[in-house]
Design a protein around this motif. Structure first.
Motif, mmCIF file in Angstrom:
data_model
loop_
_atom_site.group_PDB
_atom_site.id
_atom_site.type_symbol
_atom_site.label_atom_id
_atom_site.label_comp_id
_atom_site.label_asym_id
_atom_site.label_seq_id
_atom_site.Cartn_x
_atom_site.Cartn_y
_atom_site.Cartn_z
ATOM 1 N N TRP A 93 -47.919 -52.160 -49.239
ATOM 2 C CA TRP A 93 -47.194 -51.146 -49.995
ATOM 3 C C TRP A 93 -47.993 -50.651 -51.187
ATOM 4 C CZ3 TRP A 93 -43.851 -48.814 -47.379
ATOM 5 C CH2 TRP A 93 -43.057 -49.482 -46.436
ATOM 6 N N SER A 94 -48.897 -51.468 -51.698
ATOM 7 C CA SER A 94 -49.782 -50.993 -52.764
ATOM 8 C C SER A 94 -50.699 -49.898 -52.240
ATOM 9 C CB SER A 94 -50.606 -52.153 -53.326
ATOM 10 O OG SER A 94 -49.771 -53.122 -53.927
ATOM 11 N N ARG A 95 -51.210 -50.094 -51.026
ATOM 12 C CA ARG A 95 -52.041 -49.052 -50.425
ATOM 13 C C ARG A 95 -51.237 -47.785 -50.168
ATOM 14 N NH1 ARG A 95 -53.896 -53.500 -47.310
ATOM 15 N NH2 ARG A 95 -52.610 -52.791 -45.550
ATOM 16 N N GLU A 96 -49.989 -47.950 -49.736
ATOM 17 C CA GLU A 96 -49.143 -46.784 -49.494
ATOM 18 C C GLU A 96 -48.871 -46.019 -50.786
ATOM 19 O OE1 GLU A 96 -47.758 -45.403 -46.651
ATOM 20 O OE2 GLU A 96 -49.238 -46.690 -45.678
ATOM 21 N N VAL A 97 -48.601 -46.756 -51.870
ATOM 22 C CA VAL A 97 -48.346 -46.104 -53.162
ATOM 23 C C VAL A 97 -49.584 -45.361 -53.636
ATOM 24 C CG1 VAL A 97 -47.855 -46.529 -55.599
ATOM 25 C CG2 VAL A 97 -46.523 -47.702 -53.837
ATOM 26 N N MET A 98 -50.746 -45.985 -53.494
ATOM 27 C CA MET A 98 -51.991 -45.337 -53.902
ATOM 28 C C MET A 98 -52.249 -44.079 -53.079
ATOM 29 S SD MET A 98 -54.488 -45.371 -55.986
ATOM 30 C CE MET A 98 -54.237 -47.028 -56.674
ATOM 31 N N ARG A 99 -51.973 -44.162 -51.780
ATOM 32 C CA ARG A 99 -52.183 -42.999 -50.920
ATOM 33 C C ARG A 99 -51.250 -41.853 -51.305
ATOM 34 N NH1 ARG A 99 -49.989 -40.943 -46.385
ATOM 35 N NH2 ARG A 99 -48.423 -42.609 -46.340
ATOM 36 N N MET A 100 -49.994 -42.169 -51.611
ATOM 37 C CA MET A 100 -49.050 -41.137 -52.015
ATOM 38 C C MET A 100 -49.441 -40.518 -53.355
ATOM 39 S SD MET A 100 -46.908 -40.806 -49.590
ATOM 40 C CE MET A 100 -45.708 -39.787 -50.430
ATOM 41 N N LYS A 101 -49.932 -41.337 -54.286
ATOM 42 C CA LYS A 101 -50.372 -40.802 -55.572
ATOM 43 C C LYS A 101 -51.537 -39.833 -55.393
ATOM 44 C CE LYS A 101 -48.944 -44.557 -58.669
ATOM 45 N NZ LYS A 101 -49.402 -45.614 -59.613
ATOM 46 N N ARG A 106 -53.593 -34.292 -55.283
ATOM 47 C CA ARG A 106 -54.245 -33.180 -54.581
ATOM 48 C C ARG A 106 -53.341 -31.959 -54.523
ATOM 49 N NH1 ARG A 106 -56.137 -37.397 -51.122
ATOM 50 N NH2 ARG A 106 -54.402 -36.993 -49.691
ATOM 51 N N SER A 107 -52.044 -32.192 -54.346
ATOM 52 C CA SER A 107 -51.099 -31.073 -54.306
ATOM 53 C C SER A 107 -51.034 -30.374 -55.661
ATOM 54 C CB SER A 107 -49.714 -31.575 -53.900
ATOM 55 O OG SER A 107 -49.737 -32.161 -52.611
ATOM 56 N N TYR A 108 -50.986 -31.153 -56.750
ATOM 57 C CA TYR A 108 -50.973 -30.566 -58.089
ATOM 58 C C TYR A 108 -52.265 -29.790 -58.359
ATOM 59 C CZ TYR A 108 -46.737 -33.029 -59.556
ATOM 60 O OH TYR A 108 -45.442 -33.461 -59.689
#
Length: 234
Positions: A93-101, A106-108
């Motif tokens: 889940w740490s990897r998932e959180v980092m990927r979402m961040k 990138r979107s911003y």
């Protein structure tokens, strides 16, 4: 006397190997079915023979089971006890959180570039690509704006036709109520017709009945007198 223990190794004889494959394949498929029925488990079994032939079994749907397998978190797919460790889940889940961040950042950044901000570090190729994206988006916005304007104009034209029809119906009702001649009705309509694009209500019968009724009756009376005079002179 019981059966002796069979050494597990590759069978060199091709015929014996094919016979063994057929027997054990059937037993494996049977065991998979029994496991699914007895334990209410989702079971999927895929077998490829040495000749490339496919054999498969699925207790429900092979596609659904494989999709469920793919969506399962990394590191806990084989069912081993060590893979259920909390550390593994935390890492996942740490990897998932980092990927979402990173995805949000990138979107911003893309949004800022679309607004013409933070362009100093962009190379020429990316600037040209951004320009093409903006031109494409602007063309789509203009096309949508023109479509909305055309729809509004068509709607106003329909309302205009409806107002004309309502005015015509009102004109005929007034003519029938006061016994007006066609010439008088047309004269009244040209002076009192309602603009269909205005918001005011069309004149009611009560608003025009008294003065218009007197005017029409006096005119009809004069026409009758002139007709009688002409007949007498004739």
């Amino acid at each position: 006397m019981g059966r002796g223990k069979i050494e597990i190794k590759r069978i060199e004889n091709s015929t014996s190997r094919q016979v063994t494959f057929s027997k054990r394949r059937g037993g494996l498929l049977k065991k998979a079915h029994e496991l699914a029925v007895l334990c209410d488990a989702q079971v999927a079994l895929i077998i490829f023979s040495n000749t490339g032939k496919l054999f498969e079994y699925a207790s429900t749907s092979m596609k659904e089971i494989l999709d469920r397998y793919r969506k399962y978190p990394d590191g806990i797919q084989t069912g081993r006890v060590m893979e259920y460790d909390n550390d593994v889940m935390v890492q996942h889940w740490s990897r998932e959180v980092m990927r979402m961040k990173q995805q949000i950042e990138r979107s911003y950044q893309t949004q800022r570039h679309m607004m013409g901000e933070d362009l100093g570090l962009l190379p020429l190729k990316e600037l040209q690509h951004l320009e093409q994206q903006l031109d494409t988006g602007l063309n789509r916005v203009r096309a949508r704006k023109d479509q909305v304007l055309r729809e509004q104009i068509d709607s106003l034209r329909i309302k205009e036709l409806q107002w004309h029809e309502e005015n015509e119906i009102l004109r005929r009702k007034i003519a029938g109520a006061h016994g007006m001649t066609e010439v008088a009705v047309r004269s009244f309509s040209s002076q009192n017709i309602v603009n269909p694009l205005e918001t005011r209500e069309p004149p009611s019968i009560g608003q025009v009945s008294v003065p218009f009724s007197l005017h029409v009756n006096q005119k009809n009376l004069r026409e009758n007198q002139n007709l009688q005079t002409s007949l007498q002179l004739g």
